[in-house]
Design an enzyme around this catalytic site. Structure first.
Site, PDB file in Angstrom:
ATOM      1  N   LYS A 107       0.817  -1.214   0.000  1.00 46.94           N
ATOM      2  CA  LYS A 107       0.000   0.000   0.000  1.00 46.94           C
ATOM      3  C   LYS A 107       0.852   1.267   0.000  1.00 46.94           C
ATOM      4  CE  LYS A 107      -4.253  -1.971   1.703  1.00 46.94           C
ATOM      5  NZ  LYS A 107      -3.787  -3.363   1.955  1.00 46.94           N
TER       6      LYS A 107
HETATM    7  C1  LIG Z   1      -4.485  -4.452   1.453  1.00 44.11           C
HETATM    8  C2  LIG Z   1      -3.783  -5.750   1.460  1.00 44.11           C
HETATM    9  C3  LIG Z   1      -4.178  -6.828   0.638  1.00 44.11           C
HETATM   10  C4  LIG Z   1      -5.376  -6.751  -0.259  1.00 44.11           C
HETATM   11  O1  LIG Z   1      -5.142  -5.929  -1.365  1.00 44.11           O
HETATM   12  P1  LIG Z   1      -6.356  -5.463  -2.311  1.00 44.11           P
HETATM   13  O2  LIG Z   1      -5.753  -4.544  -3.294  1.00 44.11           O
HETATM   14  O3  LIG Z   1      -7.342  -4.772  -1.386  1.00 44.11           O
HETATM   15  O4  LIG Z   1      -6.939  -6.678  -2.919  1.00 44.11           O
HETATM   16  C5  LIG Z   1      -3.429  -7.993   0.655  1.00 44.11           C
HETATM   17  N1  LIG Z   1      -2.375  -8.130   1.484  1.00 44.11           N
HETATM   18  C6  LIG Z   1      -1.971  -7.129   2.303  1.00 44.11           C
HETATM   19  C7  LIG Z   1      -0.814  -7.363   3.211  1.00 44.11           C
HETATM   20  C8  LIG Z   1      -2.654  -5.905   2.323  1.00 44.11           C
HETATM   21  O5  LIG Z   1      -2.250  -4.931   3.145  1.00 44.11           O
END
Ligand SMILES: *Cc1c(COP(=O)(O)O)cnc(C)c1O
Length: 434
Positions: A107
Site C-alpha cells: 500500500k
Molecule cells: C491491502 C492488502 C491486501 C489486499 O489488497 P487489495 O488490493 O485490497 O486486494 C493484501 N495483502 C496485504 C498485506 C494488504 O495490506
C-alpha cells in the site's frame, strides 16, 4: 486524460478532480476513459528501463499530457523510491516482494503516489489542505508515511483505541510533523462516521479545505500497475507463459494488474487468491455476485466481504461474467491451509512468506496442477512477514528477522490526541487546530 464513473459513462472529470474527490457523486468508481497500449519498442525492451522509467512511461501514456514530463518524473522519483525485487523459489515459482517501503506493505506504492499527485495539484493554492483518514490499522500507516512532510498538506488519521496492533499504532502515532493521530474511544465505524460527518458539516468545510485519502482513489491504483512490468522484466527470458497470482481483498492490486495487461504486458492469466472471504471466487463459479459480512482470518488485510474494486473489474471485463471467468481464475483457502503453506514454503525453500503471500502460493499451486505446460508463476508478496510477527513465529516455530525500520519504531514515543466518538468534540478540535 478524462475519467468516467462506472455508474455513468457519459460524464467525465479531469484527473485533478478525480484525485481530490476520490469518489464520484453517484457512488461509482472513477475509470480512465482510455488505457492506451505502450509502444512495442518499450515493451520488448523492458530490461533496459529502470522501475522509475517504467512508471514514467505508464503515466505518460495514461495522463496524455496533463502533467508536464519534468513534473511527472519528479512525482515518480519521490513516490517510487524503493525497489520491487523478484525472488526465485524454483523454476516455476517467483515471489514479487512489495514490502520494501516505509510501512512494509504494497500500500506504500499507492499512498506515496497519491500524496505526490495531491501535492502537485495543490501547488499554487495557498490554502492548506487537510486530509482526513479513518483507519482500522494498515491503510492509515501507509497514508501517513506517504504524506509525511508534504508541503501544504496536513493529515489527520483517526483510529479506534485499543483496536489496532501495537505496531500499527506506532506507525500512526510516531511521525509527528504534518501528521496528527487521533485515538478515538470507539470502533473503526465510529472513526469513519466522524470523517463522513466532517465532510457534510458546512461550518467546517467553509473554513477548512478538507479532502480524503480514500482507498479507492484512482491515484492509488495507477502506480500499482508499474510493478507488474517491473516483475515481468526480472523473469528469465524464455517462451513460457507468465501468470500473476494476487492475494486479494478489495481487489485494487488485481485491478492494477488488469490495467498493465491492457497496456500491453503479455500476461497469460491472472489468478485471484482469497481467504475464507471468497466472494470473487464464488462469483467466478456461479455468476452471482453475493457480498456478505466479512469473517476474520489469519490474512486479515484480505477480510473483505464486498470488494470495492469489483465494479472496476466488471467494467474492464466488458460487464459480462463470461469474460470475467475467462480472464480471471479464483481460489479460496482456509487458515489451516494457509499455515501449512507457510511451513511448506519455509521447509522447501527456506523462505519466510507472510500469511497473505501464502494464500497466493496455494492458488498458484492449484492453478499449476491443472495447467498442461510449464509456466512462470509470480505471487505478489503483499507484506513483510515481520508485520505479523506473533502469528508467523508461532506457525513456523522459529524467530523471524525484523527489519531495522520496524524495530526502530518500537523505541519511538507515541503522540496521539484522545477524543470521544461524538462528532461535537471532533468538530471542536478541527476548528481549533486548522
Ligand atoms: C491491502 C492488502 C491486501 C489486499 O489488497 P487489495 O488490493 O485490497 O486486494 C493484501 N495483502 C496485504 C498485506 C494488504 O495490506
Amino acid at each position: 486524460m478524462r475519467l468516467y464513473s462506472t455508474k455513468s459513462k457519459e460524464s467525465f472529470v479531469s484527473l485533478e478532480e478525480a484525485v481530490f474527490k476520490g469518489l464520484p457523486d453517484d457512488n461509482g468508481l472513477y475509470m480512465p476513459e482510455a488505457i492506451p497500449k505502450l509502444p512495442d519498442a518499450f515493451l520488448k525492451n523492458l530490461i533496459s528501463h529502470s522501475f522509475q522509467d517504467i512508471g514514467f512511461e505508464v503515466c505518460k501514456h495514461l495522463f496524455q499530457g496533463v502533467i508536464p514530463d519534468d513534473d511527472l518524473r519528479s512525482i515518480i522519483e519521490n513516490a517510487i523510491n524503493f525497489p520491487a525485487p523478484v525472488v526465485r523459489l524454483d523454476d516455476e515459482t517467483y515471489v514479487l516482494e512489495l514490502f520494501h517501503g516505509p510501512s512494509l506493505a504494497f500500500k506504500d506504492f499507492g499512498a506515496r503516489f497519491m500524496a505526490q499527485m495531491m501535492s502537485y495539484f495543490n501547488l499554487g493554492n495557498n490554502r492548506e489542505l487537510v486530509i482526513l483518514v479513518a483507519t482500522s490499522g494498515d491503510t492509515g500507516g501507509a497514508v501517513a508515511a506517504g504524506f509525511y512532510k508534504t508541503p501544504g498538506i496536513k493529515v489527520v488519521v483517526l483510529y479506534p483505541s485499543g483496536k489496532v496492533s501495537h505496531l500499527q499504532e506506532k506507525q500512526l502515532t510516531t511521525l509527528g510533523e504534518n501528521i496528527t493521530a487521533i485515538e478515538v474511544d470507539g470502533t473503526f465505524d465510529d472513526c469513519q462516521a466522524l470523517v463522513k460527518q466532517a465532510f457534510l458539516d458546512k461550518d467546517l468545510t467553509k473554513n477548512i479545505r478538507l479532502s480524503s485519502a480514500n482507498s479507492i482513489n484512482i491515484a492509488r491504483l495507477i502506480p500499482q500497475s508499474f510493478y507488474y512490468f517491473e516483475a515481468y522484466k526480472q523473469l528469465p527470458e524464455d517462451r513460457r507463459p507468465v501468470v500473476f497470482c494476487v492475494p486479494s481483498g478489495n481487489f485494487g492490486n488485481l485491478t492494477a494488474g488488469l490495467f498493465a495487461k491492457k497496456m500491453g504486458l503479455p500476461v497469460h492469466q491472472f489468478i485471484a487468491a482469497t481467504n475464507a472471504n471468497d466472494i470473487v471466487p464464488a462469483y467466478l463459479n456461479t455468476g452471482e455476485y453475493q457480498p456478505k459480512p466479512s469473517v476474520p482470518t489469519l490474512s486479515n488485510a484480505m477480510d473483505v466481504g464486498n470488494p470495492s474494486n469489483f465494479a472496476r473489474m466488471f467494467d474492464l471485463f466488458g460487464s459480462t461474467w463470461n469474460n470475467f471467468k475467462q480472464d480471471l481464475k479464483g481460489y479460496a483457502y482456509s487458515d489451516s491451509q494457509t499455515e501449512a503453506a507457510m511451513r511448506q514454503v519455509f521447509s522447501e525453500y527456506q523462505y519466510v512468506i507472510d500469511p497473505h503471500g501464502a494464500v497466493g502460493i496455494l492458488a498458484l499451486r492449484e492453478y499449476q496442477a491443472a495447467a498442461k505446460a510449464s509456466i512462470k508463476g509470480v505471487v505478489l508478496e503483499t507484506a513483510h512477514p515481520a508485520k505479523f510477527l506473533p502469528d508467523v513465529e508461532r506457525i513456523l516455530g522459529r524467530k523471524v528477522d525484523v527489519p531495522d525500520r520496524l524495530a526502530e519504531l518500537a523505541e519511538r514515543e507515541k503522540l496521539a490526541v484522545r477524543l470521544g466518538a461524538d462528532f461535537g468534540s471532533f468538530k471542536e478540535w478541527l476548528a481549533a487546530n486548522y
